[in-house]
Structures are given as structure tokens and as C-alpha cells.
Design an enzyme around this catalytic site. Structure first.
Site, PDB file in Angstrom:
ATOM      1  CG  HIS A 153      31.335  28.923  48.132  1.00 42.71           C
ATOM      2  ND1 HIS A 153      30.660  28.055  47.307  1.00 42.71           N
ATOM      3  CD2 HIS A 153      31.919  28.147  49.086  1.00 42.71           C
ATOM      4  CE1 HIS A 153      30.812  26.824  47.750  1.00 42.71           C
ATOM      5  NE2 HIS A 153      31.578  26.845  48.825  1.00 42.71           N
ATOM      6  CB  SER A 274      37.029  56.038  31.978  1.00 40.72           C
ATOM      7  OG  SER A 274      35.854  56.622  31.440  1.00 40.72           O
ATOM      8  CE  LYS A 280      36.034  52.776  36.444  1.00 43.83           C
ATOM      9  NZ  LYS A 280      35.090  52.399  35.396  1.00 43.83           N
ATOM     10  CD  GLU A 287      38.353  44.907  32.619  1.00 49.16           C
ATOM     11  OE1 GLU A 287      37.626  45.263  31.685  1.00 49.16           O
ATOM     12  OE2 GLU A 287      38.702  45.674  33.533  1.00 49.16           O
TER      13      GLU A 287
END
Ligand code: ARG
Length: 450
Positions: A153, A274, A280, A287
Site C-alpha cells: 500500500h 525543465s 529539475k 514516465e
């Protein structure tokens, strides 16, 4: 190719709607190989002379060379790769070329080409899967004894090691490989000779053709052979599941690379920045893999939907099998390649893992197990440890520093000895459990057989 019966040319829009040459051109090496094998069987059957065969064979090989070098102009009036090659052959060698299509239909031809294409893809992809497995094994070996929390979880559960965690993915990929190797048995059967749907009155030696093309056998029902796309559905399912596994790995890595977890660092070469936020470093590869898995699932659903309502045998709907197939093969090929590189260059931040693994709550179950060994039924032990955990929260004291005997006399002073990560891992010796010895043995086993 069918001008005899028609008095009007095919409408432009119909040509554009129905052409497949813009994507099925990539079947060309298989189409050529299939045609050469087919022509050789025609010689054996006495309908083609040796000389005609030689013309066909060298004509096809030249066409193959021209296509591979980008010197071939495909035409959409000729719809697909089969007619583009056949028309060009006849243009180049004349009469002999016009004999090639005897006892053959594009229906058995396309099924043959696609099976050969799938076979090649399976062989390449199983090798790529092995490559990713070995990149994971390298990392698993380097960090075999780096302890980190295992989660359920997404809440801290029990201690595991980075090695054990990464080996979970080696297991998944091994099943993926097995599935593809198994599907290959059903892929590698020759439909050539099934004709349009009912074979031919001109009987070519199907076994000979199959052997030349490296098939393991021939199909045994011409109607099934023409309409069967099960093998495509099967491998699209296998690719979808590879994607699912890579997507789960991606998600783990996205979490591990976040400041919140900080367990792993991907190389600069496998991350992006970024355009706005200078600090970043984004795990875009992960992804993208997670995102592209949707396409793999979609492609599977496309083929399943395309076949579900078709009466036997060939229907043009079946032409819709190729774009999802090619897209899934391309997608999974790149996904495996880029993930292999990325994993090979991934670093694990041992200190962050150790810090997270030092949470004494990870050993709450071990504490319950200790009580069980003292003769307390597990359910009661669970409750007693639950009380201890609650006390640790209310007293704002880490579980391993709490005086457990105050929570319940069943805990003796030695109970605190449970809070030793090395011992806790070492105790997990059952097959499949994460003791370092087990993990090391698993790495060795995979090295020998992946
Ligand atoms: N391009 C076609 C396909 O991919 C080849 C078979 C065409 N057969 C036909 N009867 N129109 O399915």
C-alpha cells in the site's frame, strides 16, 4: 491485378483508404523469401522451368536489395507489399514473373509474411529481455545487501534488500520471455499453400516450402490458416505484459528518484531537465515507459476486436492487424533498449536506503514473531505489538527504545534484541525470502540461466 472483371478504375479515395504499403513494406524480406520458396516448389511440381526459377530468384533478390537501399518506389495503386513486389518482378523479368502467383493468394502470402515477421521479432525481443535482466542482475549484485523498506500500500512494511527488490523484476521478465518462446511454437507454422481459403488444385510441396523458410511444420486446415491471427493476439498480449512490468519498474524508480525517497539516482544521460525550473532532473524515460504501456494495451484490444466478429475466412478487417503489431514491436523494442541502458547506469543511494530501513517499525512483525516463539498465539502477539506501536506514537518514542515490558509483561527484556536489521534479514531463509544468502544464490542462478 484484377482488371479482367472490372470496367471502372478503383476510386482514389478507396485506394487511399485501403492501401497498406505505407506500413506493410517492412514485410519485404519475408515476402521475397516466401516467394522464392514458393517458386522452388513450383519447379518441383513441373509448372516452372529451372530457368524461369533463376529469373524469379535473381529478380526478387535484386528487388530486395533495392528496397533495403531505399531505391524502390512503392505505389499505392498496388495496395500492399505483395502486389508491389510481384508487379515490379513482372516488369523486370516478364513472363516468368507472371507465373509466380500460381497456387497462391495474398491471403496465405500475408499470413506467411506476418508469421515470419513475428518470429524474427520474438527472437530479437527475447534477446533484449535477457539484456535487461542482466542489467538488473548487475545492479542487484552490487546492492545485494543494501537494506531498504519493502512496501505494501506504499506504506513501509518489512525490510528487504535492493538486490531482492530488483530480482522481482528479473522474475517477471523471465516469465515474459517464456511466454514469447511458447508463442513462437504456434507462430512458426507455415500457412503457405492454403491459397485464398481452400488450398489449390495445383498441389505444391508445402513441407518443402515450410522447411526452406525455417518453419517447424505446416498448418492443417486451410480455412483456419487464412483467418488465424491468434498468434498476433498472443504476442501482443505478451508485449502488453512486458510493458506492464516495465511500467511498474518505472513507477518504483520514479518514487526512488524523488526527494521524498531518494533511494536511487538516474544518470544525467537518462533524465531530462525543465525549461523553466533550473533545479529539475526528471525521470522522463520512466514516465514515457509508463505512458507507452497504454499503447501496448490498446494494440492488444485492437487485434482482439478486429477478429471477434469475422466470419471465416479472410476479411479485409484483417489488414488492421499490422499497424498494432508493428507499433507494439517498435515500442517494446525501444522500451527494452532504453531501460537496459538506464538501469545499467543507475546508482543506488545506500545511505538513504539505510536511513529509511532503520525505521524500527519495519520490524514490528518480527517482534510479533518473537512473541509467537515464546508460545503466544499470533493473533494475541499481533495485538500486543499493535499496542506497543500505539504507545510508541503516543509517547513519541521509537519502538526499539520503548520499555516493552511496560506495555505487557509478555515482552521480556530480550524482546528488544529483535531490533537488528542484519539478524532480521538473516532469519528470512525460506525459499524466496530476502536473506542475503538467498539473494546471492538467486543472482547466481539467474546468471547461469537467463
Ligand atoms: N494487404 C492485405 C492484408 O494485409 C493482403 C491480403 C489481401 N487479400 C485480399 N483478399 N484482399 O490483409
Amino acid at each position: 491485378m484484377w482488371k479482367g472483371r472490372f470496367s471502372q478504375a478503383t476510386a482514389d479515395l478507396v485506394q487511399q483508404y485501403g492501401e497498406s504499403i505505407s506500413y506493410d513494406w517492412r514485410l519485404y524480406p519475408h515476402d521475397v523469401a516466401g516467394s522464392i520458396a514458393h517458386a522452388r516448389a513450383q519447379v518441383k511440381a513441373g509448372i516452372l522451368s529451372e530457368d524461369e526459377f533463376s529469373q524469379i530468384e535473381s529478380g526478387l533478390k535484386e528487388i530486395e536489395k533495392d528496397i533495403s537501399e531505399g531505391n524502390f518506389e512503392f505505389s499505392i495503386e498496388l495496395e500492399d507489399i505483395h502486389m508491389n513486389i510481384e508487379a515490379e518482378l513482372t516488369k523486370r523479368i516478364g513472363a516468368a514473373g507472371a507465373k509466380l502467383h500460381t497456387a497462391r493468394s495474398r491471403n496465405d502470402q500475408v499470413a506467411t509474411d506476418t508469421r515470419l515477421y513475428c518470429r524474427t521479432a520474438i527472437d530479437q525481443l527475447t534477446t533484449l529481455i535477457s539484456g535487461l535482466q542482466s542489467a538488473l542482475l548487475d545492479r542487484a549484485e552490487k546492492f545485494a545487501d543494501t537494506v531498504l523498506p519493502g512496501y505494501t500500500h506504499l506504506q513501509r512494511g518489512q525490510p528487504v534488500t535492493v538486490g531482492h527488490h530488483l530480482l522481482a523484476y528479473v522474475e517477471m521478465l523471465s516469465r515474459d520471455k517464456d511466454r514469447l518462446i511458447d508463442a513462437r511454437k504456434r507462430v512458426n507454422i507455415s500457412p503457405l499453400g492454403s491459397g485464398a481459403l481452400a488450398g489449390s488444385t495445383i498441389n505444391l510441396d508445402r513441407e518443402m516450402i515450410a522447411a526452406e523458410l525455417g518453419f517447424d511444420g505446416v498448418t492443417t486446415n486451410s480455412m483456419d490458416a487464412i483467418s488465424d491471427r491468434d498468434y498476433i493476439a498472443e504476442i501482443l498480449f505478451s508485449f502488453a505484459l512486458v510493458g506492464g512490468h516495465l511500467s511498474r519498474l518505472s513507477e518504483d524508480l520514479i518514487l526512488w528518484c524523488s526527494s521524498e525517497f531518494g533511494f536511487a539516482t538516474l544518470s544525467d544521460a537518462h533524465t531530462t531537465g525543465s525549461s523553466l525550473m533550473p533545479q529539475k532532473k526528471n525521470p522522463d524515460v520512466c514516465e514515457l515507459t509508463r505512458g507507452k504501456t497504454g499503447r501496448l494495451y490498446g494494440n492488444l484490444v485492437s487485434i482482439l476486436t478486429a477478429i471477434k466478429g469475422l466470419p471465416l475466412t479472410y476479411n479485409r478487417d484483417l489488414q488492421e492487424d499490422k499497424e498494432p503489431l508493428f507499433d507494439s514491436i517498435d515500442t517494446i523494442t525501444m522500451a527494452l533498449e532504453v531501460n537496459t541502458e538506464m538501469i545499467a547506469a543507475m546508482e543506488i543511494n545506500v545511505e538513504a536506503c539505510q536511513e529509511a530501513a532503520s525505521d524500527p517499525l519495519l520490524l514490528a512483525t518480527d517482534l510479533a514473531d518473537w512473541l509467537v516463539k515464546e508460545g503466544i498465539p499470533f493473533r494475541s502477539a499481533h495485538e500486543l505489538v499493535g499496542k506497543a506501536v500505539a504507545a510508541s506514537y503516543t509517547e513519541n518514542t521509537p519502538l526499539d527504545q520503548l520499555d516493552l515490558t511496560k506495555v505487557d509483561p509478555a515482552f521480556k527484556a530480550e524482546a528488544n534484541k529483535v531490533f537488528n536489521l542484519q539478524k532480521a534479514l538473516a532469519a528470512r531463509t525460506n525459499p524466496g525470502a530476502p536473506s542475503i544468502e538467498n539473494v546471492t544464490a538467486q543472482i547466481k542462478r539467474w546468471r547461469n540461466n537467463s
